[in-house]
Design an enzyme around this catalytic site. Structure first.
Site, mmCIF file in Angstrom:
data_model
loop_
_atom_site.group_PDB
_atom_site.id
_atom_site.type_symbol
_atom_site.label_atom_id
_atom_site.label_comp_id
_atom_site.label_asym_id
_atom_site.label_seq_id
_atom_site.Cartn_x
_atom_site.Cartn_y
_atom_site.Cartn_z
ATOM 1 N N GLY A 28 40.474 42.490 36.977
ATOM 2 C CA GLY A 28 40.361 43.099 36.049
ATOM 3 C C GLY A 28 39.014 44.129 35.739
ATOM 4 N N ALA A 29 38.706 44.666 36.882
ATOM 5 C CA ALA A 29 37.171 45.286 36.829
ATOM 6 C C ALA A 29 37.323 46.845 36.794
ATOM 7 C CB ALA A 29 36.614 44.935 38.452
ATOM 8 N N THR A 31 37.798 48.210 34.019
ATOM 9 C CA THR A 31 37.410 48.800 32.588
ATOM 10 C C THR A 31 36.595 47.585 31.939
ATOM 11 O OG1 THR A 31 38.206 49.624 30.452
ATOM 12 C CG2 THR A 31 39.597 47.767 31.488
ATOM 13 N N GLY A 32 36.234 47.866 30.703
ATOM 14 C CA GLY A 32 35.528 46.648 29.802
ATOM 15 C C GLY A 32 34.498 45.795 30.673
ATOM 16 N N ILE A 33 34.415 44.433 30.089
ATOM 17 C CA ILE A 33 33.505 43.799 30.641
ATOM 18 C C ILE A 33 33.475 43.524 32.225
ATOM 19 C CG2 ILE A 33 32.673 41.264 30.530
ATOM 20 C CD1 ILE A 33 33.825 41.346 27.565
ATOM 21 N N GLY A 34 34.555 43.516 32.847
ATOM 22 C CA GLY A 34 34.719 43.603 34.309
ATOM 23 C C GLY A 34 34.024 44.394 35.256
ATOM 24 N N SER A 157 36.601 32.430 25.855
ATOM 25 C CA SER A 157 36.422 33.214 24.789
ATOM 26 C C SER A 157 36.214 31.904 23.497
ATOM 27 C CB SER A 157 37.480 33.809 24.074
ATOM 28 O OG SER A 157 37.444 34.155 22.715
ATOM 29 N N TYR A 182 46.837 33.583 22.490
ATOM 30 C CA TYR A 182 45.762 33.865 23.470
ATOM 31 C C TYR A 182 44.865 32.963 23.362
ATOM 32 C CZ TYR A 182 41.210 36.349 24.257
ATOM 33 O OH TYR A 182 40.109 36.711 24.707
#
Ligand SMILES: NC(=O)C1=CN([C@@H]2O[C@H](COP(=O)(O)OP(=O)(O)OC[C@H]3O[C@@H](n4cnc5c(N)ncnc54)[C@H](OP(=O)(O)O)[C@@H]3O)[C@@H](O)[C@H]2O)C=CC1
Ligand SMILES: CC1=C(/C=C/C(C)=C/C=C/C(C)=C/C=O)C(C)(C)CCC1
Length: 299
Positions: A28-29, A31-34, A157, A182
């Site tokens: 998941g790289a 976007t976002g944190i990745g 999380s 989740y």
């Protein structure tokens, strides 16, 4: 406000470890944190694989990272964690292509999806967030062992505190709440980390789970309420770069090996719920996950 903001966004990875010759995968790289995690690893000289379900999005980000870091060893590979065939194909190609794997960051995730199933019939949250990464780690473990010292970081999380592993309803077929699904999957990330650490003791492969903080990203795409909350409290929410710090801390900090299996937030050890510390549940989840994925129990 500045004080609360500082408190909520604290935790910086101050390691100056450089990574020439090292190989990393970030799921998941795109976007976002990745994306920020991958960028930092590339900045340190690692060869970084962006494992993304949308290769086009991944290529755009790879070019951006190459341009900003000057590291052209940023590679995109297709990985859809909602399809075990895609996970197996990704691992097969990676194993054929690379001699080593030093850092695996299991970062990709979905949150609050309407009830839906993966290609293999798993509920989407448990399927992508837990089972997908469980299978990926299994398939790459030989390479991680051969490359030791190596590390696996599982992005979980704070939401795991509300999670429970309902073995009789793991696929949400009897009852389903998108929010709780989740939380359950994030608890599964923590239990997986602990059981993996137990099984890898002495191997040189260590593993950590992480709460990245509350971060601006696409994760809230399925919830109008969360979008509203994020807008209202935008001053208190971390940037993706701040959100990447604890993953980086766990991947890079020297001397962290003795804390394998632990949970981190803001680059510090963090409290785990009683469910998340239950060894019996962790072992059973391991066995059930192997069973669902057709894997041997001892790997
Ligand atoms: N943001 C936050 O406040 C918090 C985030 N986290 C955790 O941090 C991690 C990163 O989330 P964040 O950056 O915020 O969220 P984003 O939604 O921005 O990023 C999630 C990434 O996961 C990818 N992804 C989703 N489904 C799949 C799939 N089936 N196969 C492969 N990749 C997939 C997305 O791809 P695509 O772009 O194609 O959708 C995207 O690249 C997650 O594990 C999340 O649970 C934990 C606590 C708080
Ligand atoms: C109460 C409250 C907040 C809400 C936090 C929430 C709702 C966090 C959710 C985190 C998630 C979804 C984690 C994902 O894994 C803010 C906005 C920080 C502002 C300060 C007060």
């Amino acid at each position: 406000t500045p004080r609360i903001r500082k408190m909520l966004s604290c935790g910086m990875c101050t390691s100056n470890v450089q990574l020439p010759g090292k190989v990393a995968i970030v799921t998941g790289a795109n976007t976002g944190i990745g994306k920020e995690t991958a960028k930092d690893l590339a900045q340190r000289g690692a060869r970084v694989y962006l494992a993304c379900r949308d290769v086009q999005k991944g290529e755009l980000v790879a070019s951006e990272i190459q341009a900003t870091t000057g590291n052209n060893q940023v590679l995109v590979r297709k990985l859809d964690l909602a399809d075990t065939k895609s996970i197996r194909a990704f691992a097969k190609d990676f194993l054929a292509e690379e001699k080593h794997l030093h850092i695996l960051i299991n970062n990709a995730g979905v949150m609050m999806c309407p009830y839906s199933k993966t290609a293999d019939g798993f509920e989407m949250h448990i399927g992508v967030n837990h089972l997908g990464h469980f299978l990926l780690t299994h398939l790459l473990l030989g390479k991680l062992r051969d490359s030791a010292p190596s590390r696996v970081v599982n992005v979980s999380s704070l939401a795991h505190h509300l999670g429970r592993i309902h073995f009789h309803n793991l696929q949400g077929e009897k009852f389903y709440s998108a929010g709780l699904a989740y939380c359950h999957s994030k608890l599964a990330n923590i239990l997986f980390t602990q059981e993996l650490a137990r099984r890898l003791k002495g191997s040189g492969v260590t593993t950590y789970s992480v709460h990245p903080g509350t971060v601006h990203s696409d994760l809230i795409r399925h919830s109008s309420f969360m979008k509203w909350l994020w807008q209202l409290f935008f001053l208190f929410i971390k940037t993706p770069q701040q959100g990447a710090q604890t993953s980086l801390y766990c991947a890079l900090t020297e001397g962290l090996e003795t804390l394998s299996g632990s949970h981190f937030s803001d680059c510090h050890l963090a409290w785990v719920s009683s469910q998340g510390r239950n060894e019996t549940v962790a072992r059973r989840l391991w066995d059930v996950s192997c069973d669902l994925l057709g894997l041997p129990l001892d790997w």
